[in-house]
Write a protein that holds these residues in place. Structure first.
Motif, PDB file in Angstrom:
ATOM      1  N   ASN A 198      44.652  30.870  34.531  1.00 33.60           N
ATOM      2  CA  ASN A 198      43.676  31.946  34.733  1.00 33.60           C
ATOM      3  C   ASN A 198      42.927  32.204  33.440  1.00 33.60           C
ATOM      4  N   VAL A 199      41.609  32.246  33.529  1.00 34.16           N
ATOM      5  CA  VAL A 199      40.799  32.551  32.363  1.00 34.16           C
ATOM      6  C   VAL A 199      39.468  33.115  32.829  1.00 34.16           C
ATOM      7  N   THR A 200      38.860  33.949  31.988  1.00 35.44           N
ATOM      8  CA  THR A 200      37.516  34.474  32.255  1.00 35.44           C
ATOM      9  C   THR A 200      36.598  34.013  31.134  1.00 35.44           C
ATOM     10  N   VAL A 201      35.538  33.319  31.500  1.00 42.80           N
ATOM     11  CA  VAL A 201      34.582  32.781  30.532  1.00 42.80           C
ATOM     12  C   VAL A 201      33.291  33.587  30.634  1.00 42.80           C
ATOM     13  N   THR A 202      32.783  34.020  29.487  1.00 47.44           N
ATOM     14  CA  THR A 202      31.559  34.826  29.449  1.00 47.44           C
ATOM     15  C   THR A 202      30.374  33.970  29.034  1.00 47.44           C
ATOM     16  N   THR A 203      29.290  34.043  29.803  1.00 43.83           N
ATOM     17  CA  THR A 203      28.044  33.378  29.449  1.00 43.83           C
ATOM     18  C   THR A 203      26.967  34.440  29.266  1.00 43.83           C
ATOM     19  N   ASN A 204      25.746  34.004  29.005  1.00 48.93           N
ATOM     20  CA  ASN A 204      24.659  34.966  28.826  1.00 48.93           C
ATOM     21  C   ASN A 204      24.209  35.601  30.137  1.00 48.93           C
ATOM     22  N   LEU A 205      24.631  35.041  31.282  1.00 50.50           N
ATOM     23  CA  LEU A 205      24.208  35.558  32.577  1.00 50.50           C
ATOM     24  C   LEU A 205      25.323  36.229  33.366  1.00 50.50           C
ATOM     25  N   PHE A 206      26.566  35.814  33.153  1.00 53.00           N
ATOM     26  CA  PHE A 206      27.648  36.295  34.007  1.00 53.00           C
ATOM     27  C   PHE A 206      28.990  36.064  33.321  1.00 53.00           C
ATOM     28  N   GLN A 207      30.024  36.622  33.947  1.00 50.36           N
ATOM     29  CA  GLN A 207      31.396  36.304  33.609  1.00 50.36           C
ATOM     30  C   GLN A 207      31.983  35.503  34.759  1.00 50.36           C
ATOM     31  N   LEU A 208      32.671  34.411  34.434  1.00 49.72           N
ATOM     32  CA  LEU A 208      33.232  33.553  35.469  1.00 49.72           C
ATOM     33  C   LEU A 208      34.749  33.563  35.370  1.00 49.72           C
ATOM     34  N   GLY A 209      35.392  34.119  36.400  1.00 56.73           N
ATOM     35  CA  GLY A 209      36.845  34.058  36.486  1.00 56.73           C
ATOM     36  C   GLY A 209      37.260  32.737  37.094  1.00 56.73           C
ATOM     37  N   ILE A 210      38.152  32.015  36.425  1.00 57.01           N
ATOM     38  CA  ILE A 210      38.581  30.683  36.865  1.00 57.01           C
ATOM     39  C   ILE A 210      40.082  30.717  37.109  1.00 57.01           C
ATOM     40  N   ASP A 211      40.495  30.448  38.340  1.00 55.71           N
ATOM     41  CA  ASP A 211      41.908  30.377  38.705  1.00 55.71           C
ATOM     42  C   ASP A 211      42.191  28.978  39.246  1.00 55.71           C
ATOM     43  N   ILE A 212      43.183  28.295  38.644  1.00 59.10           N
ATOM     44  CA  ILE A 212      43.557  26.952  39.079  1.00 59.10           C
ATOM     45  C   ILE A 212      45.067  26.906  39.231  1.00 59.10           C
ATOM     46  N   ALA A 213      45.533  26.466  40.392  1.00 56.61           N
ATOM     47  CA  ALA A 213      46.972  26.385  40.647  1.00 56.61           C
ATOM     48  C   ALA A 213      47.282  25.060  41.357  1.00 56.61           C
ATOM     49  N   PRO A 214      48.413  24.400  40.972  1.00 55.29           N
ATOM     50  CA  PRO A 214      49.466  24.883  40.064  1.00 55.29           C
ATOM     51  C   PRO A 214      49.308  24.425  38.620  1.00 55.29           C
ATOM     52  N   ALA A 215      48.145  23.933  38.231  1.00 51.24           N
ATOM     53  CA  ALA A 215      47.895  23.460  36.862  1.00 51.24           C
ATOM     54  C   ALA A 215      48.841  22.325  36.499  1.00 51.24           C
ATOM     55  N   ARG A 216      49.093  21.448  37.448  1.00 50.58           N
ATOM     56  CA  ARG A 216      49.941  20.273  37.252  1.00 50.58           C
ATOM     57  C   ARG A 216      49.234  19.047  37.794  1.00 50.58           C
ATOM     58  N   THR A 217      49.743  17.873  37.489  1.00 52.41           N
ATOM     59  CA  THR A 217      49.155  16.653  38.031  1.00 52.41           C
ATOM     60  C   THR A 217      49.231  16.679  39.556  1.00 52.41           C
ATOM     61  N   GLY A 218      48.235  16.059  40.164  1.00 48.81           N
ATOM     62  CA  GLY A 218      48.145  16.084  41.616  1.00 48.81           C
ATOM     63  C   GLY A 218      47.041  17.032  42.062  1.00 48.81           C
ATOM     64  N   VAL A 219      47.114  17.436  43.307  1.00 45.63           N
ATOM     65  CA  VAL A 219      46.079  18.285  43.893  1.00 45.63           C
ATOM     66  C   VAL A 219      46.241  19.715  43.418  1.00 45.63           C
ATOM     67  N   ASN A 220      45.130  20.321  42.983  1.00 43.86           N
ATOM     68  CA  ASN A 220      45.102  21.712  42.535  1.00 43.86           C
ATOM     69  C   ASN A 220      44.021  22.464  43.306  1.00 43.86           C
ATOM     70  N   THR A 221      44.254  23.759  43.500  1.00 47.76           N
ATOM     71  CA  THR A 221      43.273  24.628  44.155  1.00 47.76           C
ATOM     72  C   THR A 221      42.504  25.403  43.091  1.00 47.76           C
ATOM     73  N   VAL A 222      41.185  25.413  43.218  1.00 43.65           N
ATOM     74  CA  VAL A 222      40.310  26.082  42.262  1.00 43.65           C
ATOM     75  C   VAL A 222      39.651  27.289  42.945  1.00 43.65           C
TER      76      VAL A 222
END
Length: 566
Positions: free
Chosen positions: A464-488
């Motif tokens: 989980n991380v929130t990245v700030t740009t000049n236009l918006f803030q983007l919350g990014i959630d990725i699970a399970p953060a392991r090799t293989g298929v992940n959900t974004v």
């Protein structure tokens, strides 16, 4: 004039806090989770399935024409009507589908009548070089204005219930015989306001349920979709509520007109049946019916709402009518009785609320770590303040029993005016704070129960991380953060945390240290500010992610971050 002043103070106290609480709860989040899919999300299968099956944590209903499977060629691969049976949604597929990636998008309604949107991909034989994308019609978002309107209508409905219950109780049991029922500030006026508020709120909730569940897609307005809403448990409950309101209005009209006199047992039983039936329409169209112990939560919710309506409704009649028009001798007889009834109502209110909290929250973490739990804590804190004020009112009421010398027919005997004024102030405080508690209750309806929020998706590891740009803030959630298929999951907000509508989402993932060039991340817009997708990490390492978000034709920005994949 004094009554108008008191009412204005109530409104000034209630409305700002109520608005904050209602805004806190919108837009509503999904109240059911996808527990599994066949084929699995991100899977590569060798044989074409004859159907896609989704299993949810609660029973769901399919939304007409909002469920589809898009094939690698961009054409629809689903066939016929999807079938929702209990917790499973089955989407039949056409035979002879080509190899490549298939996109499944859906919109269903959970058991507590909240819309759930989502999507995932799977591939036949091998993934497509360019996965299909969803159109806005696949999973249209529910506008925040609609979700807010649902919460406001629910709050107005609670207010109507209060204004109906209070006058009915007082007129049938406590209203002095010498006083006329009608009048500009009498219980008749409150009862009429309760009838109109209850009826208009029920109609508004029915009208808003269509855009709420379909995402305000007017092109989907049809006889079938209207039948789906009217014929759902939500629609039936609100039609029954309208019938109850009409019945209560007819009975009250006869009482107010004096055609019934002091209500007899038949009238009291009729009102009791109407009241219990009307109260039951709230839990059968909300969280309680979808809980793990519906028999307990439905009964507890009926008791909770009934006790609240009796308490707050009776207080309102005391504040705007009885305390001004009854004589001190009449108040000396009426108020102690009302005080005992209020204490009984408060006891039922607390016990029923605790029972619901134990079921819907369950754990200490759910109480402190979820929005639902924090609202329950706020509601409990406000209730504790009300109980303190109520104790002051009970002490003032006890003082009226010391006036045996007043003439019961003398409405002008105001030797107890200072005590009456103090009582009016304490009752005003009770009414104002309890009305804010009602706003918290309306907000809870729009908030995912703690038990559901804590259950979440099957995988618990996440990046989980929130990245700030000049236009918006983007919350990014990725699970399970392991090799293989992940959900974004991606969430676009402004600097203040308010959702921002997004026109287009795109993203890539690269691992330069291992010579892996950027891989496109297929993303599906679930709502205007929320996108989801699948990302496969073939090897561990520090992957570089780039997500480009286009707000409109001229404004776009890219958020970059690094995720450590194990």
């Amino acid at each position: 004039m004094r009554v108008r002043f008191l009412c204005s103070r109530v409104l000034v106290t209630i409305l700002p806090t109520a608005a904050v609480l209602l805004l806190w709860a919108t837009p509503a989040r999904a109240h059911a989770d996808v527990e599994g899919t066949t084929p699995a999300s991100g899977a590569v299968v060798q044989n074409a399935p004859d159907a896609v099956v989704l299993t949810f944590s609660e029973a769901v209903r399919a939304v007409p024409d909002k469920i589809r499977v898009t094939g690698p060629d961009g054409q629809r691969a689903d066939l016929g009507r999807p079938a929702a049976t209990d917790r499973q949604l089955r989407i039949p597929l056409r035979s002879g589908g080509g190899k490549g990636t298939y996109l499944v998008s859906y919109r269903v309604v959970s058991a507590d009548d909240h819309p759930i949107t989502g999507g995932f991909t799977y591939s036949l034989i091998e993934p497509s070089a360019t996965p299909p994308t969803a159109s806005d019609a696949d999973a249209p978002p529910t506008p925040p204005s609609i979700a807010f309107g649902v919460a406001v209508a629910r709050y107005v409905g609670y207010g109507g219930l209060v204004l109906l219950a209070g006058p009915m109780l007082v007129l049938c049991t406590l209203w002095p015989r010498r006083l006329p029922v009608g009048g500009r500030t009498g219980p008749a006026t409150l009862a009429r306001a309760g009838v109109w508020a209850s009826a208009l709120a029920a109609v508004a909730e029915l009208a808003l349920q269509f855009p709420y569940t379909l995402g305000a897609d007017r092109s989907m307005l049809s006889a079938e979709s209207l039948r789906a809403v009217i014929g759902s448990p939500f629609g039936v409950a609100h039609l029954v509520r309208l019938g109850v309101v009409v019945g209560a209005a007819l009975v009250l009209r006869r009482i107010i007109a004096g055609r019934v006199g002091r209500p007899g047992i038949a009238v009291v039983v009729t009102l009791a049946v109407l009241g219990i039936t009307g109260l039951a329409t709230w839990p059968v169209a909300g969280h309680p019916i979808a809980g793990p112990i519906p028999a307990l939560t439905v009964v507890a919710d009926v008791a909770h709402l009934g006790a609240m309506a009796v308490w707050l409704g009776g207080l309102t009649v005391v504040l705007v009518s009885l305390s001004r028009r009854a004589s001190p001798r009449e108040l000396a007889v009426i108020l102690p009785v009302w005080s005992d009834w209020a204490m009984l109502a408060v006891t039922v209110l607390v016990l029923a609320g605790v029972a619901q909290a134990l079921v819907q929250v369950g754990t200490l973490d759910g109480l402190t770590g979820t929005a639902y739990g924090r609202l329950v804590l706020a509601k409990a804190g406000l209730l504790a303040v009300v109980l303190g004020v109520a104790q002051c009112s009970r002490m003032l009421v006890a003082g009226f029993t010391d006036r045996p010398d007043a003439d019961p027919a003398d409405a002008q005997d105001r030797t107890d005016t200072p005590r009456i004024a103090r009582l009016q102030r304490t009752v005003l405080a009770e009414v104002a704070i309890t009305a804010v508690v009602l706003a918290a209750t309306a907000a809870l309806v729009q908030t995912t129960p703690a038990r559901t929020a804590q259950a979440g998706p099957p995988s618990r590891d996440a990046f989980n991380v929130t990245v700030t740009t000049n236009l918006f803030q983007l919350g990014i959630d990725i699970a399970p953060a392991r090799t293989g298929v992940n959900t974004v999951h991606l969430y676009a907000t402004d600097a203040g945390g308010r959702p921002i509508p997004v026109a287009e989402w795109s993203g890539t993932a690269a691992l330069p240290d291992r010579g892996i060039e950027p891989i496109a991340v297929p993303l599906l817009a679930l709502t205007s500010d929320h996108a989801s997708g699948q990302l496969t990490f073939p090897v561990a390492g520090d992957w570089q992610l780039r997500f480009t978000v286009r707000i409109d034709e001229t404004n776009r920005a890219t958020a970059t971050t690094t995720i450590q994949v194990r």
